[in-house]
Design a protein around this motif. Sequence first.
Motif, short mmCIF file in Angstrom:
data_model
loop_
_atom_site.label_atom_id
_atom_site.label_comp_id
_atom_site.label_asym_id
_atom_site.label_seq_id
_atom_site.Cartn_x
_atom_site.Cartn_y
_atom_site.Cartn_z
N ARG A 146 0.83 -1.21 0.00
CA ARG A 146 0.00 0.00 0.00
C ARG A 146 0.86 1.26 0.00
NH1 ARG A 146 -4.43 -2.17 4.32
NH2 ARG A 146 -5.61 -3.45 2.85
N ILE A 147 1.94 1.23 0.74
CA ILE A 147 2.88 2.36 0.76
C ILE A 147 3.43 2.59 -0.64
CG2 ILE A 147 5.16 3.12 1.57
CD1 ILE A 147 4.44 1.69 4.26
N GLN A 148 3.82 1.50 -1.29
CA GLN A 148 4.32 1.58 -2.67
C GLN A 148 3.27 2.18 -3.60
OE1 GLN A 148 5.45 -2.28 -4.14
NE2 GLN A 148 7.59 -1.68 -4.34
N LEU A 149 2.07 1.68 -3.52
CA LEU A 149 0.99 2.16 -4.40
C LEU A 149 0.68 3.63 -4.14
CD1 LEU A 149 -1.39 -0.94 -4.35
CD2 LEU A 149 0.06 -0.17 -6.23
N ASN A 150 0.69 4.03 -2.88
CA ASN A 150 0.43 5.44 -2.56
C ASN A 150 1.52 6.34 -3.15
OD1 ASN A 150 -1.97 5.07 -1.24
ND2 ASN A 150 -1.02 4.87 0.77
N ARG A 151 2.77 5.89 -3.12
CA ARG A 151 3.86 6.68 -3.71
C ARG A 151 3.66 6.79 -5.22
NH1 ARG A 151 8.88 4.18 -0.23
NH2 ARG A 151 8.36 5.27 1.68
N TRP A 152 3.28 5.71 -5.84
CA TRP A 152 3.04 5.74 -7.29
C TRP A 152 1.89 6.68 -7.62
CZ3 TRP A 152 3.23 -0.24 -8.25
CH2 TRP A 152 4.55 -0.66 -8.21
N ARG A 153 0.84 6.64 -6.81
CA ARG A 153 -0.30 7.54 -7.05
C ARG A 153 0.13 9.00 -6.94
NH1 ARG A 153 -3.31 3.94 -3.38
NH2 ARG A 153 -4.30 2.41 -4.73
N LYS A 154 0.93 9.30 -5.93
CA LYS A 154 1.41 10.67 -5.76
C LYS A 154 2.25 11.10 -6.95
CE LYS A 154 1.40 10.78 -0.74
NZ LYS A 154 2.22 10.81 0.47
N LEU A 155 3.11 10.20 -7.42
CA LEU A 155 3.92 10.53 -8.60
C LEU A 155 3.04 10.72 -9.83
CD1 LEU A 155 6.96 8.11 -8.14
CD2 LEU A 155 6.99 10.60 -8.05
N ARG A 156 2.09 9.83 -10.00
CA ARG A 156 1.19 9.92 -11.15
C ARG A 156 0.37 11.21 -11.10
NH1 ARG A 156 -2.89 5.66 -10.75
NH2 ARG A 156 -3.95 7.27 -9.58
N ASN A 157 -0.16 11.54 -9.93
CA ASN A 157 -0.92 12.77 -9.78
C ASN A 157 -0.04 14.00 -10.00
OD1 ASN A 157 -3.20 11.29 -9.24
ND2 ASN A 157 -3.02 11.49 -7.02
N GLY A 158 1.20 13.93 -9.53
CA GLY A 158 2.13 15.03 -9.76
C GLY A 158 2.42 15.21 -11.24
N LEU A 159 2.59 14.11 -11.94
CA LEU A 159 2.83 14.16 -13.38
C LEU A 159 1.61 14.71 -14.10
CD1 LEU A 159 4.69 13.58 -15.74
CD2 LEU A 159 3.81 11.23 -15.77
N ALA A 160 0.42 14.29 -13.69
CA ALA A 160 -0.81 14.80 -14.31
C ALA A 160 -0.94 16.30 -14.08
CB ALA A 160 -2.03 14.07 -13.75
#
Length: 166
Positions: free
Chosen positions: A66-80
């Motif tokens: 879950r920690i990994q997925l949350n980091r990916w989401r943050k990166l994806r949202n930042g990129l968006a």
Amino acid sequence: MAQENDFHEFYQSTRHRVVTVLYALSGNMADAQDATQEAYARAWQRWSRVSSYADPEAWVRTVARRIQLNRWRKLRNGLAAYRRHGPPAAVDPPSENTTALVTALRQLPVDQREAIVLHHLADLPVAAVASQLGVPVNTVKTRLARGRRTLAQLVGEELTEENANA
């Protein structure tokens, strides 16, 4: 002490498997290690409860994932957001005056520099500067006067009586 030993044994016997699973899922060893470390830190904080679970390793693995997925989401949202808003506006370089002032401030003794920056740049009254630095008001006034005088010499300006008393 027994609780610490139990956790230490648990950590030693399971950490490699957890990192391996996360690495296989993400393909990024550093990310897997970071998420695993965070998950074990959380497990340690809740060890009295986590140790009673049927499979504490599964709990750590789930939390790490879950920690990994949350980091990916943050990166994806930042990129968006970056794509939506574009790159930040270019920032102009500092002016010659700013560069000269910073260079001169660096040459002042720390106590004078602190007083000048807090009073003139942070717009704090002398009493607030004194409070923040933990010195008497008259000490701040002395530091300001000496600092202004030195700054004037460093930047090549004449110090007028008006500037000295400001």
